[in-house]
Design a protein around this motif. Sequence first.
Motif, PDB file in Angstrom:
ATOM      1  N   CYS A   2       0.627  -0.821   0.362  1.00  0.00           N
ATOM      2  CA  CYS A   2       0.341   0.284  -0.207  1.00  0.00           C
ATOM      3  C   CYS A   2       0.940   1.378   0.013  1.00  0.00           C
ATOM      4  CB  CYS A   2      -1.048  -0.394   1.358  1.00  0.00           C
ATOM      5  SG  CYS A   2      -2.379   0.548   0.677  1.00  0.00           S
ATOM      6  N   GLU A   3       1.704   1.044   0.528  1.00  0.00           N
ATOM      7  CA  GLU A   3       2.852   2.428   1.063  1.00  0.00           C
ATOM      8  C   GLU A   3       3.108   2.279  -0.166  1.00  0.00           C
ATOM      9  OE1 GLU A   3       5.525   2.416   4.107  1.00  0.00           O
ATOM     10  OE2 GLU A   3       3.370   1.657   5.921  1.00  0.00           O
ATOM     11  N   ARG A   4       4.361   1.490  -0.542  1.00  0.00           N
ATOM     12  CA  ARG A   4       4.944   1.404  -1.931  1.00  0.00           C
ATOM     13  C   ARG A   4       3.908   2.127  -3.258  1.00  0.00           C
ATOM     14  NH1 ARG A   4       9.577   1.710  -3.508  1.00  0.00           N
ATOM     15  NH2 ARG A   4       9.895   1.092  -4.826  1.00  0.00           N
ATOM     16  N   THR A   5       2.968   1.274  -3.234  1.00  0.00           N
ATOM     17  CA  THR A   5       1.772   1.708  -4.523  1.00  0.00           C
ATOM     18  C   THR A   5       1.779   3.980  -4.885  1.00  0.00           C
ATOM     19  OG1 THR A   5       0.541   0.008  -4.758  1.00  0.00           O
ATOM     20  CG2 THR A   5      -0.483   1.559  -5.300  1.00  0.00           C
ATOM     21  N   ALA A   6       1.635   3.870  -3.197  1.00  0.00           N
ATOM     22  CA  ALA A   6       1.052   5.228  -3.015  1.00  0.00           C
ATOM     23  C   ALA A   6       2.088   6.185  -3.556  1.00  0.00           C
ATOM     24  CB  ALA A   6       0.595   5.588  -1.317  1.00  0.00           C
ATOM     25  N   SER A   7       3.741   6.133  -2.946  1.00  0.00           N
ATOM     26  CA  SER A   7       4.874   6.421  -3.081  1.00  0.00           C
ATOM     27  C   SER A   7       5.203   5.968  -4.329  1.00  0.00           C
ATOM     28  CB  SER A   7       5.773   6.022  -2.509  1.00  0.00           C
ATOM     29  OG  SER A   7       6.394   5.440  -2.817  1.00  0.00           O
ATOM     30  N   ARG A  64       3.180   9.022  -6.829  1.00  0.00           N
ATOM     31  CA  ARG A  64       3.300  10.347  -6.758  1.00  0.00           C
ATOM     32  C   ARG A  64       4.780  10.512  -7.202  1.00  0.00           C
ATOM     33  NH1 ARG A  64       2.827  10.067  -1.262  1.00  0.00           N
ATOM     34  NH2 ARG A  64       4.372   9.097  -0.671  1.00  0.00           N
ATOM     35  N   LEU A  65       5.860   9.501  -7.507  1.00  0.00           N
ATOM     36  CA  LEU A  65       6.616   9.414  -8.227  1.00  0.00           C
ATOM     37  C   LEU A  65       6.648   9.747  -9.654  1.00  0.00           C
ATOM     38  CD1 LEU A  65       9.983   9.141  -8.001  1.00  0.00           C
ATOM     39  CD2 LEU A  65       9.170   7.227  -8.643  1.00  0.00           C
ATOM     40  N   VAL A  66       5.714   8.724  -9.753  1.00  0.00           N
ATOM     41  CA  VAL A  66       5.357   9.240 -11.245  1.00  0.00           C
ATOM     42  C   VAL A  66       3.476   9.984 -11.595  1.00  0.00           C
ATOM     43  CG1 VAL A  66       6.687   6.917 -12.492  1.00  0.00           C
ATOM     44  CG2 VAL A  66       3.449   7.291 -11.523  1.00  0.00           C
ATOM     45  N   SER A  67       3.620  10.714 -10.756  1.00  0.00           N
ATOM     46  CA  SER A  67       2.452  11.886 -11.188  1.00  0.00           C
ATOM     47  C   SER A  67       1.630  11.416 -11.192  1.00  0.00           C
ATOM     48  CB  SER A  67       3.066  12.539 -11.501  1.00  0.00           C
ATOM     49  OG  SER A  67       4.307  13.806 -11.414  1.00  0.00           O
TER      50      SER A  67
END
Length: 288
Positions: A108-113, A116-119
Amino acid sequence: MELYLNRVTKQYGNKIACDRISLRMKSGVYGLLGANGAGKTTLMRMICGVMTPTSGEITYDGIDVRQEAYRDVLGYLPQNFGYYPDFRVQDFMMYLAALKGLPKNPACERTASLLRLVSLEKESKRKIKTLSGGMKQRLGIAQALLNDPKILILDEPTAGLDPKERVKFRNLISRLGQDRIVLLSTHIVSDVEYIAGEILMMKDGQILHQGSRDEIIRTIHGKIWECCVPETNAEQLCTEHTVINLRNSGKDIILRVISDTIPRENAVSAEPTLEDLYLYYFQEEAEQ
Ligand SMILES: Nc1ncnc2c1ncn2[C@@H]1O[C@H](COP(=O)(O)OP(=O)(O)OP(=O)(O)O)[C@@H](O)[C@H]1O
Ligand SMILES: [Mg+2]
């Protein structure tokens, strides 16, 4: 960290798609540049362990890439990445994270970050089929990063990106290449011009040249010329030589010409660019 290819060959029937390719890659960004049919996808699929070479071997720190353990360090964006049109962006990432064996909370955390990384954070609830081509491509990059791979293989990652997205993409790739091996394929010179520390020029299943931008450009030094001719002579020059570019200058025309020898008396040797290099080696393909 070393990816090692030893005389890797792939043959489809009579067609040799990759011909005895030997390479060593350490961390950094590698740009695989070649025209349609050069063998880029075939090479990448073998590096990802999803296709077996006809002969030769590929290892990462001594492990054969066909082994299960290699999956944990690999991220792959295939050329025609199959999406799940009815999945929502976030669910798609969670689904792939589960397939890659990530537990739910870190996933979940990885997906969110990554979104964000790929806007794409604002798009997380949208269905994939409603995304633009560039957004889908960015989602493809995000999914390839789910397991924080040490080797990232991106097959034509910039297809469908607009110029603004391309710039963002380049910055992202440069950052990613600091502590991993990033190999990206493209037939667009500007995609690799500034981000790839090492450029691999591929043609007919072989790596023609490998090196930094400046190193490979040097191979055509003295073969690019500028000629200033009256309009009436321009046409003849075009039939005799490969002309990269022409522009008007008053009554005259200035042509940028590829030629192993001086094409005309008053021609001036020009500083070659990567674009010139591409046309020099891939002329026939470029004309099709
Ligand atoms: N499954 C296959 N069976 C037979 N021939 C194939 C197969 N896959 C690829 N080829 C041939 O092998 C050569 C290399 O194809 P490949 O897809 O690796 O090139 P590419 O550099 O990725 O091209 P593109 O820029 O169009 O993606 C081409 O001549 C192609 O037609
Ligand atoms: Mg391809």
